[in-house]
Design an enzyme around this catalytic site. Sequence first.
Site, mmCIF file in Angstrom:
data_model
loop_
_atom_site.group_PDB
_atom_site.id
_atom_site.type_symbol
_atom_site.label_atom_id
_atom_site.label_comp_id
_atom_site.label_asym_id
_atom_site.label_seq_id
_atom_site.Cartn_x
_atom_site.Cartn_y
_atom_site.Cartn_z
ATOM 1 N N THR A 13 77.352 83.966 0.097
ATOM 2 C CA THR A 13 76.495 84.773 0.977
ATOM 3 C C THR A 13 75.962 86.000 0.237
ATOM 4 O O THR A 13 74.747 86.241 0.183
ATOM 5 C CB THR A 13 77.320 85.212 2.208
ATOM 6 O OG1 THR A 13 77.829 84.045 2.843
ATOM 7 C CG2 THR A 13 76.473 85.993 3.189
ATOM 8 N N LYS A 103 86.687 94.232 -1.845
ATOM 9 C CA LYS A 103 87.567 95.321 -1.349
ATOM 10 C C LYS A 103 89.037 95.025 -1.587
ATOM 11 O O LYS A 103 89.825 95.916 -1.893
ATOM 12 C CB LYS A 103 87.334 95.593 0.146
ATOM 13 C CG LYS A 103 87.429 94.362 1.048
ATOM 14 C CD LYS A 103 86.077 93.793 1.356
ATOM 15 C CE LYS A 103 86.153 92.358 1.823
ATOM 16 N NZ LYS A 103 84.980 91.927 2.546
ATOM 17 N N VAL A 130 82.971 98.439 0.898
ATOM 18 C CA VAL A 130 83.288 99.097 2.176
ATOM 19 C C VAL A 130 82.032 99.195 3.036
ATOM 20 O O VAL A 130 81.015 99.741 2.604
ATOM 21 C CB VAL A 130 83.863 100.516 1.949
ATOM 22 C CG1 VAL A 130 84.147 101.207 3.279
ATOM 23 C CG2 VAL A 130 85.125 100.464 1.108
ATOM 24 N N GLY A 132 79.747 97.126 4.099
ATOM 25 C CA GLY A 132 78.525 96.374 3.768
ATOM 26 C C GLY A 132 77.408 97.252 3.225
ATOM 27 O O GLY A 132 77.538 97.848 2.159
ATOM 28 N N ASP A 199 91.533 93.219 6.213
ATOM 29 C CA ASP A 199 90.254 93.570 5.576
ATOM 30 C C ASP A 199 89.923 95.049 5.831
ATOM 31 O O ASP A 199 89.533 95.773 4.913
ATOM 32 C CB ASP A 199 89.158 92.657 6.143
ATOM 33 C CG ASP A 199 87.785 93.010 5.628
ATOM 34 O OD1 ASP A 199 87.490 92.663 4.471
ATOM 35 O OD2 ASP A 199 87.012 93.647 6.365
ATOM 36 N N LYS A 203 89.595 98.345 3.124
ATOM 37 C CA LYS A 203 88.463 99.289 3.063
ATOM 38 C C LYS A 203 88.928 100.711 3.326
ATOM 39 O O LYS A 203 88.476 101.658 2.668
ATOM 40 C CB LYS A 203 87.398 98.870 4.084
ATOM 41 C CG LYS A 203 86.762 97.518 3.750
ATOM 42 C CD LYS A 203 85.974 96.971 4.927
ATOM 43 C CE LYS A 203 85.339 95.635 4.610
ATOM 44 N NZ LYS A 203 84.841 94.937 5.803
ATOM 45 N N GLY A 300 77.109 90.594 5.946
ATOM 46 C CA GLY A 300 75.877 89.803 5.971
ATOM 47 C C GLY A 300 75.197 89.786 4.621
ATOM 48 O O GLY A 300 75.455 90.628 3.769
#
Length: 434
Positions: A13, A103, A130, A132, A199, A203, A300
Site C-alpha cells: 500500500t 513504527k 506516526v 500517517g 500499533d 507510535k 492509507g
Amino acid sequence: MKPVKVGICGLGTVGSGTFNVLKRNAEEIARRAGRGIEVAQIAQRRPNPHCDTGSTPITADVLAVADNPEIDVVVELIGGYTLARELVLRAIANGKHVVTANKALIAVHGNEIFARAREQGVIVAFEASVAGGIPVIKALREGLAANRINWVAGIINGTGNFILSEMREKGRTFPDVLAEAQALGYAEADPTFDVEGIDAAHKLTILASIAFGIPLQFDKAYTEGITRLTTADVGYAEALGYRIKHLGVARSTAQGIELRVHPTLIPADRLIANVNGVMNAVMVNGDAVGSTLFYGAGAGREPTASAVVADLVDVVRAMTSDPENRVPHLAFQPDALSDHPVLPIESCESAYYLRIQAKDHPGVLAQVASILSARGINIESIMQKEAEEHDGLVPMILITHRVTERHMVEAITALEALDDVIGDVVRIRVEHLN
Ligand code: HSE
C-alpha cells in the site's frame, strides 16, 4: 545536478503510493529538494496493480537494494521487525540514508538503529511511522523546539478509530468493520496490533521520546485495546457528555513519564473527540505554546506516501550537510537524552468512569461512596439508571476526579467485594485534555 537515487523496498500500500507520488509530483519535488529524486530500484515480491513501475529495475531481494552501490537512499516499506532491521542496518553499514514508515521497527530497535546511523553519519527518517500523513514528528522535533512539552495525547491508530466510529455511528459489528479496514489497507498484517493497542503504543513510544528527550522504551508502555468496549458504555458516556476514543497519552510528571494507550472518555466538545473514521489527531501541550492539535489521515496509500516523500526531500536537502549539524533523530542531542523513568501504570494518574451493576437495595450508593472517599477519590458526577428488566440490577455510573491508578485498583477490589455489587466493575479512564 544528478538525481538522488532511491531504492524502494516493499511495493504494498505505502510503497505503491510512494512510487506514484514521486512520479506524479516529480517536478515540484525536484524544485523543493534542489535535485531530482529517481526510483532506481524496487524490491517487491509480487506486482502491485496500483502502480505502473515501467522500466524501473525490480528485484525480489530487499538486501540487494541495501547492497546496490547505485542507491543513495533506501526506503524501507516492508514492515515487521526482523528482515526490516537487517535491511536497515545493512543499508546504514553501506553508508546509505534510510527512510522508513515502520513504527514497530523504530519503537523496538530505534536506539540501536540511530546509534549505528550516527557512527556512519547517515540519516534515518521516519515521519510516516506516526499518524500517517500528519507531519507530527517534524512539528514536535522542530516546530515546538522552544517548549518544555507537558503532554501528548493522540488518536494514532486509524483502524481502531475507524472501527469505533462505524460501531457508534452505524451500529456495525466489530468483525464487519475490521474486514473493511483490512480491505482498504489500513490494518496491520496482524490486526490484533490495531485493536489491542500495540500499533498505537509503538507510535506513542516514538512521540514520547521526541517530546521528552528519553530513549525509546516500548517495553514500558501500558497497552489496553478496544475489544472489550460495550455499546452500553458508549451510550452512558454520551449521556454524560463524553465520547470514548482509543487514546495514547504521554505525560511528563515530576515522578516520571506516563506512557499509556487505552480507551478513554473525552469531553464531547473537544475537537479531538470529534475525530472520526480513519483520521488521526495528536494534541501536544507545551509550556510556551499551550495546546496544539494536528489532524489528518493516519493511514492509507497516499497520505502515508506524503510523509515518506517529505522525508526523502528532507534527506536530499540534508545529505550534503555536516552530520553533527543535522536535526537529531530523537530531537534532543544523543548525549543529552534524559533518564527520567517511564512510570508503571499503577503510578499513573487519571480520572475514571466506573460502571457498577448493583442490587436495588437501600444503602448501596452510600457504601460505594464510602469506599471511594476512604481512598481520597472524589466523585465528579453520578448517574443511576432504572433497574434492568432481565436481571433487576441497577447500573450505577460514576465519573471521578483524578486519582492514582493504584488507589483506583484498591477501590475497585473493595467495590467488587460488596454483597450488593454483582460482577466486575467496568473502569475506563477519563482525560479532560485541558
Ligand atoms: N494500522 C495502522 C493504522 C496503519 O490503522 O493506523 C498506519 O500506521
